[in-house]
Design an enzyme around this catalytic site. Structure first.
Site, PDB file in Angstrom:
ATOM      1  N   CYS A 152      43.696  19.807  32.238  1.00  0.00           N
ATOM      2  CA  CYS A 152      43.068  20.624  31.195  1.00  0.00           C
ATOM      3  C   CYS A 152      42.039  19.758  30.469  1.00  0.00           C
ATOM      4  CB  CYS A 152      44.146  21.093  30.221  1.00  0.00           C
ATOM      5  SG  CYS A 152      43.492  21.964  28.793  1.00  0.00           S
TER       6      CYS A 152
ATOM      7  N   CYS B 252      36.182  23.287  32.308  1.00  0.00           N
ATOM      8  CA  CYS B 252      37.449  23.901  31.909  1.00  0.00           C
ATOM      9  C   CYS B 252      38.087  24.308  33.228  1.00  0.00           C
ATOM     10  CB  CYS B 252      37.214  25.124  31.029  1.00  0.00           C
ATOM     11  SG  CYS B 252      38.695  26.129  30.787  1.00  0.00           S
TER      12      CYS B 252
HETATM   13  N1  DGL Z   1      42.177  25.028  31.178  1.00  0.00           N
HETATM   14  C1  DGL Z   1      41.839  24.540  29.886  1.00  0.00           C
HETATM   15  C2  DGL Z   1      40.697  23.518  29.966  1.00  0.00           C
HETATM   16  O1  DGL Z   1      40.450  22.958  31.009  1.00  0.00           O
HETATM   17  C3  DGL Z   1      41.450  25.510  28.810  1.00  0.00           C
HETATM   18  C4  DGL Z   1      41.946  26.857  28.711  1.00  0.00           C
HETATM   19  C5  DGL Z   1      42.334  27.219  27.281  1.00  0.00           C
HETATM   20  O2  DGL Z   1      41.463  27.404  26.428  1.00  0.00           O
HETATM   21  O3  DGL Z   1      43.534  27.267  27.075  1.00  0.00           O
HETATM   22  O4  DGL Z   1      40.075  23.237  28.962  1.00  0.00           O
END
Ligand code: DGL
Length: 271
Positions: free
Chosen positions: A76, A185
């Site tokens: 993430c 993201c």
């Molecule tokens: N998958 C997360 C990232 O890479 C973000 C998703 C969210 O906002 O929860 O930042």
């Protein structure tokens, strides 16, 4: 705590984003056992404060550590850019900590770029983590970044083809004359083909899972922690924190990981 090459790899994200990183690990390191953790109750992380992200992500990392993982992958960008220092400090010399940003920002792929765009959550953009790191390695690069706040939740819940195309258009019209776009993201990785179509293949999209997983594999090998032979016939385990997960999450887990999967719920006191 006894760790060996047979110990699992723990991977976490706010929700489904990290699944494509987990899948890439399974593809290139098929003997590895994976424990996936999605904090689906608190998703999206992208609109949360730094303090919130740090408090929650350290709890999840500790949970995976207690599960005797040999490595933790922060799949993430919002967590990496807001809490990496904390997680690294906590687990220094205990287990390997990987993330989805460091292998990308130093990648030689940028040597042939001039102007790059970054789309990410508000939490990632606010941290300025990418800008600072990329500039350190590639000072020649012009970088423009925008926060695409709506995207992660829409993706988590499955997206209607027509609607998502107009949202992609709305956001990407902000970028003029970039040669490379970073999908900063992990949720956005589900849109890679659509974004590629938007640019008719004329803007380079970096293959983030491939670069990240290559780094993980190299480091596991270096540390004699790569699992060379399957020991258990264990299923891939998916922990989530909400009572129900989105049908899209469910469907993607089945598509990406087949039948050998196990869903579990986990409720932290803190949450
Ligand atoms: N998958 C997360 C990232 O890479 C973000 C998703 C969210 O906002 O929860 O930042």
């Amino acid at each position: 705590m006894k760790i060996s090459s047979y110990s699992p790899i723990g991977i976490f994200d706010s929700g489904i984003g990290g699944l494509l990183i987990a899948k890439e690990i399974k593809t290139h390191m098929p003997n590895e056992c994976i424990i996936y953790f999605g904090d689906t109750k608190n998703m999206p992380y992208g609109d949360k404060s730094k303090e919130f992200i740090r408090n929650h992500s350290i709890k999840i990392a500790s949970f995976l550590y207690k599960k005797k993982c040999k490595a933790i992958v922060i799949a993430c960008n919002s967590i990496t850019s807001n809490a990496l220092d904390l997680i690294q400090k906590e687990f220094y010399k205990k287990i390997l900590i990987f993330n989805v940003i460091d292998p990308i920002v130093k990648n030689k792929i940028f040597l042939s770029s001039k102007k790059i765009g970054i789309i990410a959550t508000p939490a990632t953009i606010r941290s300025n983590f990418y800008q600072k790191k990329i500039k350190k390695y590639f000072p020649h690069l012009e970088i423009i970044q925008i926060s695409t706040a709506l995207l992660a939740v829409i993706i988590e819940n499955g997206f209607e083809k027509k609607k998502i195309n107009s949202i992609i258009e709305y956001y990407l019209n902000h970028f003029q004359s970039i040669d490379t776009l970073l999908l900063a993201c992990t949720h956005y990785l589900f849109l890679k083909n659509k974004i590629d179509n938007f640019y008719h293949g004329k803007v380079r999209l970096i293959n983030i899972p491939k670069i990240v997983v290559q780094e993980i594999k190299n480091k596991l090998l270096e540390n004699n922690l790569l699992c060379l032979h399957p020991k258990w016939n264990n299923p891939t385990v998916f922990y989530t924190t909400s009572n129900s997960i989105s049908p899209f999450f469910n469907e993607q887990v089945r598509i990406l990981f087949g039948e050998k999967i196990l869903f579990k719920k986990y409720f932290f006191n803190l949450f």
